[in-house]
Each structure stands twice: as C-alpha cells, then as structure tokens.
Design a protein around this motif. Structure first.
Motif, PDB file in Angstrom:
ATOM      1  N   MET A 118       5.384   0.464  -6.082  1.00 11.69           N
ATOM      2  CA  MET A 118       5.341   0.794  -4.656  1.00 11.69           C
ATOM      3  C   MET A 118       5.891   2.190  -4.421  1.00 11.69           C
ATOM      4  O   MET A 118       6.930   2.559  -4.987  1.00 11.69           O
ATOM      5  CB  MET A 118       6.148  -0.225  -3.850  1.00 11.69           C
ATOM      6  N   ALA A 119       5.212   2.965  -3.575  1.00  8.63           N
ATOM      7  CA  ALA A 119       5.623   4.335  -3.290  1.00  8.63           C
ATOM      8  C   ALA A 119       5.302   4.690  -1.849  1.00  8.63           C
ATOM      9  O   ALA A 119       4.652   3.934  -1.121  1.00  8.63           O
ATOM     10  CB  ALA A 119       4.927   5.302  -4.249  1.00  8.63           C
ATOM     11  N   GLY A 120       5.761   5.861  -1.449  1.00 17.12           N
ATOM     12  CA  GLY A 120       5.436   6.448  -0.157  1.00 17.12           C
ATOM     13  C   GLY A 120       4.779   7.804  -0.391  1.00 17.12           C
ATOM     14  O   GLY A 120       3.830   7.927  -1.132  1.00 17.12           O
ATOM     15  N   HIS A 121       5.306   8.856   0.275  1.00 16.73           N
ATOM     16  CA  HIS A 121       4.954  10.261   0.015  1.00 16.73           C
ATOM     17  C   HIS A 121       3.610  10.663   0.593  1.00 16.73           C
ATOM     18  O   HIS A 121       3.511  11.665   1.297  1.00 16.73           O
ATOM     19  CB  HIS A 121       5.011  10.520  -1.487  1.00 16.73           C
ATOM     20  N   ALA A 122       2.542   9.919   0.276  1.00 23.35           N
ATOM     21  CA  ALA A 122       1.209  10.212   0.814  1.00 23.35           C
ATOM     22  C   ALA A 122       1.036   9.397   2.088  1.00 23.35           C
ATOM     23  O   ALA A 122       0.875   8.182   2.046  1.00 23.35           O
ATOM     24  CB  ALA A 122       0.135   9.856  -0.204  1.00 23.35           C
ATOM     25  N   HIS A 123       1.073  10.046   3.225  1.00 23.50           N
ATOM     26  CA  HIS A 123       1.240   9.352   4.500  1.00 23.50           C
ATOM     27  C   HIS A 123       0.056   8.484   4.906  1.00 23.50           C
ATOM     28  O   HIS A 123       0.195   7.604   5.754  1.00 23.50           O
ATOM     29  CB  HIS A 123       1.536  10.372   5.601  1.00 23.50           C
ATOM     30  N   SER A 124      -1.110   8.729   4.312  1.00 22.93           N
ATOM     31  CA  SER A 124      -2.280   7.933   4.673  1.00 22.93           C
ATOM     32  C   SER A 124      -2.393   6.656   3.852  1.00 22.93           C
ATOM     33  O   SER A 124      -3.321   5.868   4.050  1.00 22.93           O
ATOM     34  CB  SER A 124      -3.558   8.763   4.500  1.00 22.93           C
ATOM     35  N   GLY A 125      -1.465   6.440   2.934  1.00 18.21           N
ATOM     36  CA  GLY A 125      -1.444   5.210   2.162  1.00 18.21           C
ATOM     37  C   GLY A 125      -2.509   5.167   1.080  1.00 18.21           C
ATOM     38  O   GLY A 125      -3.299   6.099   0.901  1.00 18.21           O
ATOM     39  N   GLY A 126      -2.530   4.065   0.328  1.00 15.14           N
ATOM     40  CA  GLY A 126      -3.518   3.910  -0.729  1.00 15.14           C
ATOM     41  C   GLY A 126      -3.217   2.688  -1.573  1.00 15.14           C
ATOM     42  O   GLY A 126      -2.115   2.117  -1.508  1.00 15.14           O
ATOM     43  N   TYR A 127      -4.208   2.293  -2.369  1.00 17.42           N
ATOM     44  CA  TYR A 127      -4.032   1.113  -3.227  1.00 17.42           C
ATOM     45  C   TYR A 127      -5.028   1.154  -4.368  1.00 17.42           C
ATOM     46  O   TYR A 127      -6.174   1.593  -4.206  1.00 17.42           O
ATOM     47  CB  TYR A 127      -4.239  -0.184  -2.440  1.00 17.42           C
ATOM     48  N   CYS A 128      -4.600   0.676  -5.542  1.00 18.90           N
ATOM     49  CA  CYS A 128      -5.520   0.395  -6.633  1.00 18.90           C
ATOM     50  C   CYS A 128      -4.875  -0.616  -7.572  1.00 18.90           C
ATOM     51  O   CYS A 128      -3.649  -0.827  -7.541  1.00 18.90           O
ATOM     52  CB  CYS A 128      -5.926   1.656  -7.397  1.00 18.90           C
ATOM     53  N   LEU A 129      -5.703  -1.252  -8.386  1.00 15.89           N
ATOM     54  CA  LEU A 129      -5.237  -2.208  -9.384  1.00 15.89           C
ATOM     55  C   LEU A 129      -5.549  -1.638 -10.755  1.00 15.89           C
ATOM     56  O   LEU A 129      -6.690  -1.252 -11.034  1.00 15.89           O
ATOM     57  CB  LEU A 129      -5.946  -3.553  -9.190  1.00 15.89           C
ATOM     58  N   ASP A 130      -4.539  -1.565 -11.613  1.00 20.67           N
ATOM     59  CA  ASP A 130      -4.705  -0.988 -12.943  1.00 20.67           C
ATOM     60  C   ASP A 130      -4.046  -1.894 -13.981  1.00 20.67           C
ATOM     61  O   ASP A 130      -2.820  -2.084 -13.950  1.00 20.67           O
ATOM     62  CB  ASP A 130      -4.082   0.409 -13.003  1.00 20.67           C
ATOM     63  N   THR A 131      -4.852  -2.439 -14.875  1.00 18.42           N
ATOM     64  CA  THR A 131      -4.369  -3.302 -15.960  1.00 18.42           C
ATOM     65  C   THR A 131      -3.327  -4.316 -15.480  1.00 18.42           C
ATOM     66  O   THR A 131      -2.259  -4.463 -16.080  1.00 18.42           O
ATOM     67  CB  THR A 131      -3.791  -2.465 -17.129  1.00 18.42           C
ATOM     68  N   GLY A 132      -3.652  -4.973 -14.379  1.00 12.98           N
ATOM     69  CA  GLY A 132      -2.786  -6.019 -13.850  1.00 12.98           C
ATOM     70  C   GLY A 132      -1.653  -5.545 -12.970  1.00 12.98           C
ATOM     71  O   GLY A 132      -0.893  -6.366 -12.440  1.00 12.98           O
ATOM     72  N   VAL A 133      -1.511  -4.235 -12.786  1.00 14.93           N
ATOM     73  CA  VAL A 133      -0.437  -3.674 -11.958  1.00 14.93           C
ATOM     74  C   VAL A 133      -1.019  -3.200 -10.623  1.00 14.93           C
ATOM     75  O   VAL A 133      -1.959  -2.395 -10.596  1.00 14.93           O
ATOM     76  CB  VAL A 133       0.281  -2.510 -12.663  1.00 14.93           C
ATOM     77  N   HIS A 134      -0.461  -3.693  -9.533  1.00 11.38           N
ATOM     78  CA  HIS A 134      -0.881  -3.281  -8.194  1.00 11.38           C
ATOM     79  C   HIS A 134      -0.125  -2.014  -7.810  1.00 11.38           C
ATOM     80  O   HIS A 134       1.118  -2.009  -7.760  1.00 11.38           O
ATOM     81  CB  HIS A 134      -0.585  -4.385  -7.184  1.00 11.38           C
ATOM     82  N   HIS A 135      -0.846  -0.935  -7.547  1.00 13.41           N
ATOM     83  CA  HIS A 135      -0.237   0.333  -7.128  1.00 13.41           C
ATOM     84  C   HIS A 135      -0.449   0.491  -5.623  1.00 13.41           C
ATOM     85  O   HIS A 135      -1.574   0.697  -5.161  1.00 13.41           O
ATOM     86  CB  HIS A 135      -0.857   1.508  -7.880  1.00 13.41           C
ATOM     87  N   LEU A 136       0.638   0.378  -4.884  1.00  8.66           N
ATOM     88  CA  LEU A 136       0.581   0.477  -3.425  1.00  8.66           C
ATOM     89  C   LEU A 136       1.288   1.742  -2.952  1.00  8.66           C
ATOM     90  O   LEU A 136       2.441   1.994  -3.319  1.00  8.66           O
ATOM     91  CB  LEU A 136       1.255  -0.733  -2.778  1.00  8.66           C
ATOM     92  N   THR A 137       0.597   2.535  -2.154  1.00  6.46           N
ATOM     93  CA  THR A 137       1.208   3.657  -1.446  1.00  6.46           C
ATOM     94  C   THR A 137       1.256   3.274   0.023  1.00  6.46           C
ATOM     95  O   THR A 137       0.207   3.072   0.652  1.00  6.46           O
ATOM     96  CB  THR A 137       0.398   4.952  -1.643  1.00  6.46           C
ATOM     97  N   LEU A 138       2.457   3.150   0.563  1.00  2.00           N
ATOM     98  CA  LEU A 138       2.627   2.652   1.932  1.00  2.00           C
ATOM     99  C   LEU A 138       2.411   3.769   2.947  1.00  2.00           C
ATOM    100  O   LEU A 138       2.908   4.885   2.767  1.00  2.00           O
ATOM    101  CB  LEU A 138       4.025   2.058   2.097  1.00  2.00           C
ATOM    102  N   ASP A 139       1.689   3.468   4.009  1.00  2.00           N
ATOM    103  CA  ASP A 139       1.431   4.437   5.082  1.00  2.00           C
ATOM    104  C   ASP A 139       2.745   4.949   5.659  1.00  2.00           C
ATOM    105  O   ASP A 139       3.706   4.194   5.829  1.00  2.00           O
ATOM    106  CB  ASP A 139       0.613   3.776   6.191  1.00  2.00           C
ATOM    107  N   GLY A 140       2.758   6.234   6.006  1.00  2.00           N
ATOM    108  CA  GLY A 140       3.981   6.860   6.498  1.00  2.00           C
ATOM    109  C   GLY A 140       4.182   6.718   7.996  1.00  2.00           C
ATOM    110  O   GLY A 140       3.243   6.879   8.786  1.00  2.00           O
ATOM    111  N   VAL A 141       5.427   6.454   8.381  1.00  2.00           N
ATOM    112  CA  VAL A 141       5.788   6.355   9.795  1.00  2.00           C
ATOM    113  C   VAL A 141       5.540   7.665  10.520  1.00  2.00           C
ATOM    114  O   VAL A 141       5.051   7.688  11.662  1.00  2.00           O
ATOM    115  CB  VAL A 141       7.272   5.935   9.928  1.00  2.00           C
ATOM    116  N   ILE A 142       5.812   8.791   9.869  1.00  2.00           N
ATOM    117  CA  ILE A 142       5.803  10.092  10.516  1.00  2.00           C
ATOM    118  C   ILE A 142       4.438  10.445  11.115  1.00  2.00           C
ATOM    119  O   ILE A 142       4.349  11.167  12.105  1.00  2.00           O
ATOM    120  CB  ILE A 142       6.261  11.199   9.537  1.00  2.00           C
TER     121      ILE A 142
END
Length: 324
Positions: free
Chosen positions: A265-289
């Motif tokens: 789980m991460a932030g940084h990229a304010h528009s968010g994002g998601y992908c699945l890679d070899t069983g690992v869910h990579h989530l970029t959470l949308d930014g409040v700002i």
C-alpha cells in the motif's frame, strides 16, 4: 422464509488515508497545473475520515497515514510546525493507534533528525526495526498470522539529510546518472527511460532491503500474511512511471521471492492506482489534497482469513483483495 446468512465478522479492521498535505493557504494546482489542490480544506477531509471511523459500528483497530501529512508550502512561510500541530490535534481525537509513513513533504518541512522522535514517529509501536537507527522502517502485528511492515522510501534520497553528508553525495551521484535537468524535481526524458529519478522520489538502501528480506523469511516460516506500507509505489502497474521509487525493481525482487506478501500500500500518486502482481495486490490510495471539499478520500479495510475488503469513501473505489 429463507434468511440471508450473517456476514462473518472480520478478524480486524483498519483505516487508511494518504496525502493530506494540509497548509493554511488558498487552493492551487499541481506541478503541471492540470489538477486543483485544496490545501486548506484537506484538514476537514481528515476530520471527516476520523469522525466516520469513530462512529463506525466496527471501529478500526488502527489507522495507516500513508505520508505527506502537511504540504511543502508550509516551509517558506515558517508554518511547518503550526501546520503539523493542527494535523496532530485532529489525529489526537482518534481513539486508536495511528501508524505514520514519511513522504517527501515531511522532508520538505523537517529533517530526518527532526522527524525521529516527533509525533510522526510511530516506530514506538514496532515489534522489530532495522539496526541502522535512522532508517524509518518497522514491523507490527495487529492480529495473529498478520504482519504489517512500514518501509522508508526515502532511505536513499536528497531529502531530509545534510548536503555535506556522504549519504547526500551518493544520492546526488545516483540521480544525476538519470536526470540532467537543472531542477531535479523535473523528470528527464532525454538520458534514459527513468523519469522516476527526481528529487521528490527516493529509494530503499541495501541495508533496508536485507532487513525486509529477513522479516519476510520469518513470516514465510510462520505462514503469516504480510502487508507492506510505504509512501512511494513500487509497481509500474499501480502508478505513473514518474511516481515510482528509484529502485522499485529491487523491492519487487524481494517481495517476489517470498510467498507471505499479499499487499503493498502506498500514496504519493494522488490519482490512485491498482494492479495485481504474482499474488501481491499493489494499491496506490487516492490523495486527499486533490479531492474536492464536498467529497472524501479514505478507506476502511476489513481483513478476513482469505481476503481483505476495502470500502472506499468519496473518490476511493471499493476493492476486494483475495489472498492466493
């Protein structure tokens, strides 16, 4: 009459919020002037999230604050501490632990030395952390069989350290291999295909990667499930290339060598994002700002033996992360 089966209770629940970037200034725009930023109202959106979590029938066991809690614009006006105090007061109303991640905007306002031991240093909740004292990484276990690891994505960077230090010089030499711009916050697209080498990004030292590898090895042996948490995304499928960690491939190599990792789980990229890679869910959470004042941007995650269910608020999408 048939009755619907009752939904089983989650093992535990947690909240997540990213990129609040509070500053007591008028609204502005992002670097490319394509998206509006709501500096002052971001504090109210944090308040909305905290009030919602407090009122919830299933109250979160802890909160993940994914970095950039105040904006770098506070620094030139001498408002860094005042802005931080305002945010800390809001979090003080939260009845559960808050795990803080450090992002680039923390380092725009404070040095690494200043952040250590500050209200944003939640490593006192750690079960284990690296031996190197100024790497802000640690692990904790909120429930048997589950481990969270907070990672320091600016362990290697130009931010928060003295310019006279060897650590700074090594980072400068690295970034200049890939970025020929005078302003190192501007990505270079001429030297190579690595626009991520900018001053607002950073990376993970070999010491931190080795420590993470050892933590994951233990989790493998115990058949635990591990959620990694940091500010900068590490998978290109979960964000724009310009927002990736400098050595994201090295971090991915570590995670891919262990069966225990289920989510990053991460932030940084304010528009968010998601992908699945070899069983690992990579989530970029949308930014409040970059969230309108009449909306919201936070998530509540319920964890079950076979999955995590993310309930989004406002612009954050609902998602289900199945464990493979």
């Amino acid at each position: 009459m048939d009755l619907c089966p009752q939904q089983p209770a989650p093992l535990f629940t947690f909240g997540a919020i990213a990129d609040i970037q509070y500053a007591d200034i008028d609204d502005g725009f992002n670097f490319s002037r394509t998206t509006k930023r709501y500096y002052r109202s971001s504090l109210q959106l944090l308040r909305n999230a905290l009030e919602s979590w407090s009122r919830s029938a299933v109250r979160p066991d802890f909160i993940l604050q994914l970095g950039d809690v105040i904006d770098g614009f506070n620094k030139p006006s001498g408002a860094s501490q005042r802005a931080l105090d305002a945010v800390v007061r809001e979090f003080a109303s939260c009845p559960v632990k808050v795990h803080h991640v450090w992002g680039n905007h923390e380092f725009y306002n404070f040095s690494r030395r200043q952040l250590m031991g500050s209200p944003l240093d939640s490593s006192l909740y750690a079960d284990r952390r690296p031996k190197q004292g100024d790497i802000y990484a640690y692990k904790f276990s909120p429930f048997p069989g589950f481990v969270f690891v907070v990672l320091d994505a600016y362990d290697v960077s130009l931010l928060g350290i003295p310019e006279s230090s060897e650590r700074y010089n090594k980072a400068m030499n690295l970034i200049k291999l890939h970025n020929d711009k005078e302003d190192l916050n501007c990505p270079s697209i001429h030297l190579d295909e690595n626009p991520r080498f900018t001053m607002f990004n950073g990376g993970f030292s070999q010491e931190q990667l080795d420590w993470l590898d050892s933590v994951l090895s233990v989790a493998d042996e115990k058949q635990e499930k591990v959620i990694l948490v940091s500010h900068i995304p590490v998978h290109p499928g979960s964000t724009d290339y310009v927002c990736l960690a400098w050595n994201h491939e090295d971090l991915l190599a570590v995670t891919r060598s262990h069966s225990c990792v289920v989510c990053y789980m991460a932030g940084h990229a304010h528009s968010g994002g998601y992908c699945l890679d070899t069983g690992v869910h990579h989530l970029t959470l949308d930014g409040v700002i970059e969230t309108r004042p009449d909306s919201d941007a936070y998530a509540t995650v319920s964890v079950y033996p076979d999955r995590m269910e993310l309930t989004g608020s406002g612009r954050v999408m609902d998602r289900v992360f199945l464990f493979s």
